[in-house]
Design a protein around this motif. Sequence first.
Motif, PDB file in Angstrom:
ATOM      1  N   PHE A 271       0.910  -1.265   0.083  1.00  0.00           N
ATOM      2  CA  PHE A 271       0.104  -0.005  -0.023  1.00  0.00           C
ATOM      3  C   PHE A 271       0.913   1.402  -0.011  1.00  0.00           C
ATOM      4  CE2 PHE A 271      -2.575   3.449   1.845  1.00  0.00           C
ATOM      5  CZ  PHE A 271      -3.767   3.348   1.118  1.00  0.00           C
ATOM      6  N   MET A 272       1.980   1.424   0.922  1.00  0.00           N
ATOM      7  CA  MET A 272       2.874   2.359   0.695  1.00  0.00           C
ATOM      8  C   MET A 272       3.533   2.757  -0.320  1.00  0.00           C
ATOM      9  SD  MET A 272       1.974   3.968   3.646  1.00  0.00           S
ATOM     10  CE  MET A 272       3.058   5.118   3.495  1.00  0.00           C
TER      11      MET A 272
ATOM     12  N   ALA B 137       0.802   4.086  -2.732  1.00  0.00           N
ATOM     13  CA  ALA B 137       0.585   5.486  -1.976  1.00  0.00           C
ATOM     14  C   ALA B 137       1.521   6.506  -2.937  1.00  0.00           C
ATOM     15  CB  ALA B 137       0.618   5.720  -0.789  1.00  0.00           C
TER      16      ALA B 137
ATOM     17  N   PRO C 104      -1.837  11.845  -5.201  1.00  0.00           N
ATOM     18  CA  PRO C 104      -1.713  10.549  -5.045  1.00  0.00           C
ATOM     19  C   PRO C 104      -2.858   9.778  -5.827  1.00  0.00           C
ATOM     20  CG  PRO C 104      -1.586  11.694  -3.044  1.00  0.00           C
ATOM     21  CD  PRO C 104      -1.947  12.772  -4.080  1.00  0.00           C
TER      22      PRO C 104
ATOM     23  N   LEU D 142      -3.863   6.963  -5.217  1.00  0.00           N
ATOM     24  CA  LEU D 142      -5.008   6.006  -4.602  1.00  0.00           C
ATOM     25  C   LEU D 142      -5.970   7.145  -3.967  1.00  0.00           C
ATOM     26  CD1 LEU D 142      -2.821   3.752  -2.302  1.00  0.00           C
ATOM     27  CD2 LEU D 142      -3.930   3.208  -4.320  1.00  0.00           C
ATOM     28  N   LEU D 143      -5.841   8.266  -3.754  1.00  0.00           N
ATOM     29  CA  LEU D 143      -6.801   9.375  -3.677  1.00  0.00           C
ATOM     30  C   LEU D 143      -7.619   9.726  -4.542  1.00  0.00           C
ATOM     31  CD1 LEU D 143      -4.978  11.424  -0.832  1.00  0.00           C
ATOM     32  CD2 LEU D 143      -6.491   9.226  -0.489  1.00  0.00           C
TER      33      LEU D 143
ATOM     34  N   ALA E  57      -9.082   1.795   0.523  1.00  0.00           N
ATOM     35  CA  ALA E  57      -7.962   2.890   0.463  1.00  0.00           C
ATOM     36  C   ALA E  57      -7.948   3.492   1.756  1.00  0.00           C
ATOM     37  CB  ALA E  57      -8.015   3.845  -0.737  1.00  0.00           C
TER      38      ALA E  57
ATOM     39  N   TRP F 135      -4.913   3.034   4.325  1.00  0.00           N
ATOM     40  CA  TRP F 135      -4.171   4.145   5.377  1.00  0.00           C
ATOM     41  C   TRP F 135      -4.243   3.828   6.680  1.00  0.00           C
ATOM     42  CZ3 TRP F 135      -0.884   7.245   3.020  1.00  0.00           C
ATOM     43  CH2 TRP F 135      -0.679   7.380   1.688  1.00  0.00           C
TER      44      TRP F 135
END
Length: 108
Positions: free
Chosen positions: A72-73, A76, A85, A87-88, A100, A104
């Motif tokens: 995930f990082m 990200a 980003p 993922l956002l 997502a 976080w």
Amino acid sequence: MFQTLVPAHPGLMLRRLGDLAVSQKEGVADAVGTALNALWAEDELRPQVRDTLDSWFASDHHGLRRSATSAFMNLALQRDDSGQPALLSAPKGEVVPEWAIRGWRTAL
């Protein structure tokens, strides 16, 4: 071998990565996270990778959560075309997906 398994058996490969992720050996969780990050680049595998990460975020097993956090990082850090980003990023009018947000929370 990794490259040859992906097109034919993505589900099997993701399960095998899960088997590796539960290992307590140094560096394995990060390596699994890196592999999941590479799979994310394949558009047709992205839903399966997302579902795998989402299930690992909720796991009681530390190795799975650590691998999911590592992947995930890495995800990200990816940026969309506007520099935000990835993922956002959500299509206009949609909210950021729940998985997502769980990612976080797990990472933090």
